[in-house]
Design a protein around this motif. Structure first.
Motif, PDB file in Angstrom:
ATOM      1  N   ASP A  13      15.737 136.613 102.949  1.00 28.05           N
ATOM      2  CA  ASP A  13      16.681 135.836 102.162  1.00 28.05           C
ATOM      3  C   ASP A  13      18.089 136.412 102.247  1.00 28.05           C
ATOM      4  N   ARG A  16      22.012 133.602  98.744  1.00 31.39           N
ATOM      5  CA  ARG A  16      21.821 132.180  98.423  1.00 31.39           C
ATOM      6  C   ARG A  16      20.514 131.917  97.694  1.00 31.39           C
ATOM      7  N   HIS A 147      14.751 124.576 100.356  1.00 33.18           N
ATOM      8  CA  HIS A 147      15.539 125.758 100.681  1.00 33.18           C
ATOM      9  C   HIS A 147      15.242 126.300 102.072  1.00 33.18           C
ATOM     10  N   THR A 151      17.331 129.112 104.531  1.00 41.82           N
ATOM     11  CA  THR A 151      16.769 130.375 104.990  1.00 41.82           C
ATOM     12  C   THR A 151      16.811 130.457 106.507  1.00 41.82           C
ATOM     13  N   LEU A 225      13.642 130.050  93.198  1.00 39.58           N
ATOM     14  CA  LEU A 225      13.838 128.730  93.772  1.00 39.58           C
ATOM     15  C   LEU A 225      12.920 127.690  93.145  1.00 39.58           C
TER      16      LEU A 225
END
Length: 245
Positions: A13, A16, A147, A151, A225
């Motif tokens: 990660d 973000r 997401h 990534t 997330l």
């Protein structure tokens, strides 16, 4: 709350990771760090070993000149263990996922990355895929669908090599396990109750050892997330209790 909040992400990660959670924490003084080599270039002289990351994080926290609240996930959580053990005075409070439990065994992916040649083969295979395949693979690994493209955009050779260095220096990480009866800042252990990489009972064990509160969220590994609103609520509760003393 006037105390600064510092967020530290994990692998694979970048800062973000925290964006959805921070949306629910507007009004707080927050900063999200990028680990060296994650989402950018690797500083000269570093490779990404756990000891380098621990020294780096300690230096970053010292820049704030007074204790801060730190929230850390995955690799970031493990690196935070080093600060808890060696420099707890830098922390006003802490909240983390992933422990350095000496009784825990690494998951399959980590064991591949820890193995010479296999780790490089996994890197080259992943980086050789088209971007859409990379996104699918990250989703299969548990990164939420919305997401995974973010990534994939930043999961490059530099980050992969940094990850190899971390995992190869962390075959055993139990030396960062908190000392029994150590005097530590107030803590919160936040965990996904379906975490596929480290089971919640390891978080329960850490909370019992440190006197921290344990909270299980309805998520897999990436709770920031998957459950940002619920996570933010627990953090606000945690910080409010700390500030009240």
């Amino acid at each position: 709350m006037s105390t600064k909040v510092v967020f530290v992400h994990g692998y694979p990660d970048t800062h973000r990771l925290w964006d959805p959670l921070r949306e629910h924490l507007r009004g707080y003084d927050t900063v999200a760090l990028d680990l060296p080599g994650y989402g950018g270039s690797m500083p000269d002289g570093l490779t990404g070993t756990r000891w380098e990351l621990a020294e780096w994080l300690t230096g970053e926290l010292r820049r704030f000149r007074r204790p801060v609240h730190v929230v850390a996930h995955d690799v970031g959580g493990m690196v935070l263990h080093s600060v808890l053990k060696n420099n707890p005075e830098l922390l006003r409070s802490w909240a983390l996922t992933s422990t350095c439990d000496p009784d825990w065994s690494w998951h399959h992916n980590a064991r591949v990355w820890q193995t010479t040649t296999l780790g490089e083969a996994a890197r080259d295979e992943y980086l050789g895929y088209p971007r859409e395949w990379q996104i699918i693979g990250l989703g299969e690994a548990g990164v939420p669908e919305y997401h995974a493209p973010v990534t994939a955009e930043h999961y490059d050779a530099t980050m992969f090599n940094a990850g190899l260095a971390f995992y190869r220096s962390s075959v055993y990480i139990g030396d960062w396990w908190p000392e029994e009866n150590a005097e530590l800042p107030p803590g919160l252990v936040l965990w996904g109750n379906h975490d596929r990489y480290q089971a919640p009972q390891h978080g329960v064990k850490l909370a019992a050892r440190t006197g921290a509160r344990f909270v299980a969220l309805d998520s897999d590994h990436w709770w920031p997330l998957e459950q940002p609103k619920a996570g933010a609520e627990e953090l606000r509760r945690h910080w409010a209790a700390v500030e009240r003393g």
